[in-house]
Write a protein that holds these residues in place. Structure first.
Motif, PDB file in Angstrom:
ATOM      1  N   TYR A 167       0.870  -1.175   0.000  1.00 51.62           N
ATOM      2  CA  TYR A 167       0.000   0.000   0.000  1.00 51.62           C
ATOM      3  C   TYR A 167       0.903   1.219   0.000  1.00 51.62           C
ATOM      4  O   TYR A 167       1.870   1.277   0.762  1.00 51.62           O
ATOM      5  CB  TYR A 167      -0.841  -0.093   1.277  1.00 51.62           C
ATOM      6  N   ASP A 168       0.654   2.183  -0.845  1.00 54.42           N
ATOM      7  CA  ASP A 168       1.459   3.396  -0.924  1.00 54.42           C
ATOM      8  C   ASP A 168       0.784   4.499  -0.107  1.00 54.42           C
ATOM      9  O   ASP A 168      -0.200   5.087  -0.553  1.00 54.42           O
ATOM     10  CB  ASP A 168       1.610   3.830  -2.383  1.00 54.42           C
ATOM     11  N   PRO A 169       1.267   4.787   1.100  1.00 51.72           N
ATOM     12  CA  PRO A 169       0.586   5.754   1.964  1.00 51.72           C
ATOM     13  C   PRO A 169       0.664   7.187   1.453  1.00 51.72           C
ATOM     14  O   PRO A 169      -0.221   7.988   1.731  1.00 51.72           O
ATOM     15  CB  PRO A 169       1.294   5.600   3.307  1.00 51.72           C
ATOM     16  N   VAL A 170       1.700   7.521   0.697  1.00 51.48           N
ATOM     17  CA  VAL A 170       1.811   8.879   0.158  1.00 51.48           C
ATOM     18  C   VAL A 170       0.806   9.058  -0.970  1.00 51.48           C
ATOM     19  O   VAL A 170       0.056  10.029  -1.015  1.00 51.48           O
ATOM     20  CB  VAL A 170       3.248   9.189  -0.324  1.00 51.48           C
ATOM     21  N   ASP A 171       0.770   8.120  -1.891  1.00 50.36           N
ATOM     22  CA  ASP A 171      -0.163   8.205  -3.010  1.00 50.36           C
ATOM     23  C   ASP A 171      -1.605   8.184  -2.517  1.00 50.36           C
ATOM     24  O   ASP A 171      -2.481   8.794  -3.118  1.00 50.36           O
ATOM     25  CB  ASP A 171       0.084   7.057  -3.986  1.00 50.36           C
ATOM     26  N   ALA A 172      -1.836   7.472  -1.402  1.00 50.21           N
ATOM     27  CA  ALA A 172      -3.177   7.405  -0.830  1.00 50.21           C
ATOM     28  C   ALA A 172      -3.522   8.653  -0.025  1.00 50.21           C
ATOM     29  O   ALA A 172      -4.667   8.835   0.371  1.00 50.21           O
ATOM     30  CB  ALA A 172      -3.306   6.176   0.052  1.00 50.21           C
ATOM     31  N   GLY A 173      -2.537   9.508   0.234  1.00 49.41           N
ATOM     32  CA  GLY A 173      -2.788  10.765   0.937  1.00 49.41           C
ATOM     33  C   GLY A 173      -2.846  10.658   2.444  1.00 49.41           C
ATOM     34  O   GLY A 173      -3.441  11.513   3.097  1.00 49.41           O
TER      35      GLY A 173
END
Length: 193
Positions: free
Chosen positions: A10-16
């Motif tokens: 899971y990409d936490p930056v891309d997910a905001g």
């Protein structure tokens, strides 16, 4: 009832996620699925009514917890099955604070036990609010649980943040939290320019 568990990068930056965006966090995180549903969604069903009953103002469109990176999550989950270890005695962190990323600040904890055939998750706790009552418990077949943990361990070398959306597949609408829809559209538009 026997449950199933799955971990997904899971990409936490891309997910905001606030903690990751604010720190320009350079590491992927892990989403935990139980019976195909994000565990975070299950926790929200108990936490949101609790916050409302206490008069705590929250933005229900945002995550109430942040996701852990594969190495950290694997450590807590594998440590929990070691007799006498910290995670065995006090519980394993599953999520961190949505603002600062520290599991001890505003995280979620589970107590894990096992026997020859099964692994049990029970007695969920909030690391800050000790009076939230989670009516959750899960039973996993040991072989399926160990296979999922092995898959989680294999994610550790891929810890450095990559664009998971480009690398695998677009996040399905059902996988996005409400607040992510806005951020996802913005990040996709800027990436396509």
């Amino acid at each position: 009832m026997i449950n199933t568990i799955k971990f997904e990068l899971y990409d936490p930056v891309d997910a905001g996620e606030d903690w990751a965006v604010d720190n320009n966090y350079g590491v992927n995180a892990v989403e935990i699925y139980i019976d195909g549903e994000p565990l975070l969604d299950m926790l929200r069903r108990f936490e949101i009514p609790y916050y409302i009953s206490k008069g705590i103002k929250i933005d229900t469109r945002k995550l109430l917890h942040g996701h852990l990176d594969p190495k950290t999550l694997y450590f807590y989950l594998s440590d929990a099955l070691e007799e006498g270890s910290y995670s065995n005695l006090y519980g394993a962190f599953l999520f961190s604070c949505s603002s600062c990323g520290d599991p001890g600040c505003n995280g979620a904890i589970v107590h894990i036990t096992g026997d020859d055939g099964f692994v049990y998750w029970k007695d969920f706790e909030h690391s800050h609010w000790d009076d939230i009552s989670y009516d959750l418990s899960f039973t996993f077949e040991k072989a399926q649980y160990e296979a999922a943990l092995s898959e989680l361990q294999s994610m550790i070398p891929r810890t450095e943040r990559t664009d998971c959306l480009k690398m695998w597949k677009t996040i399905k609408k059902s996988r996005r939290y409400a607040y992510q829809s806005r951020h996802y559209k913005r990040s996709r538009a800027s990436r396509d320019e």
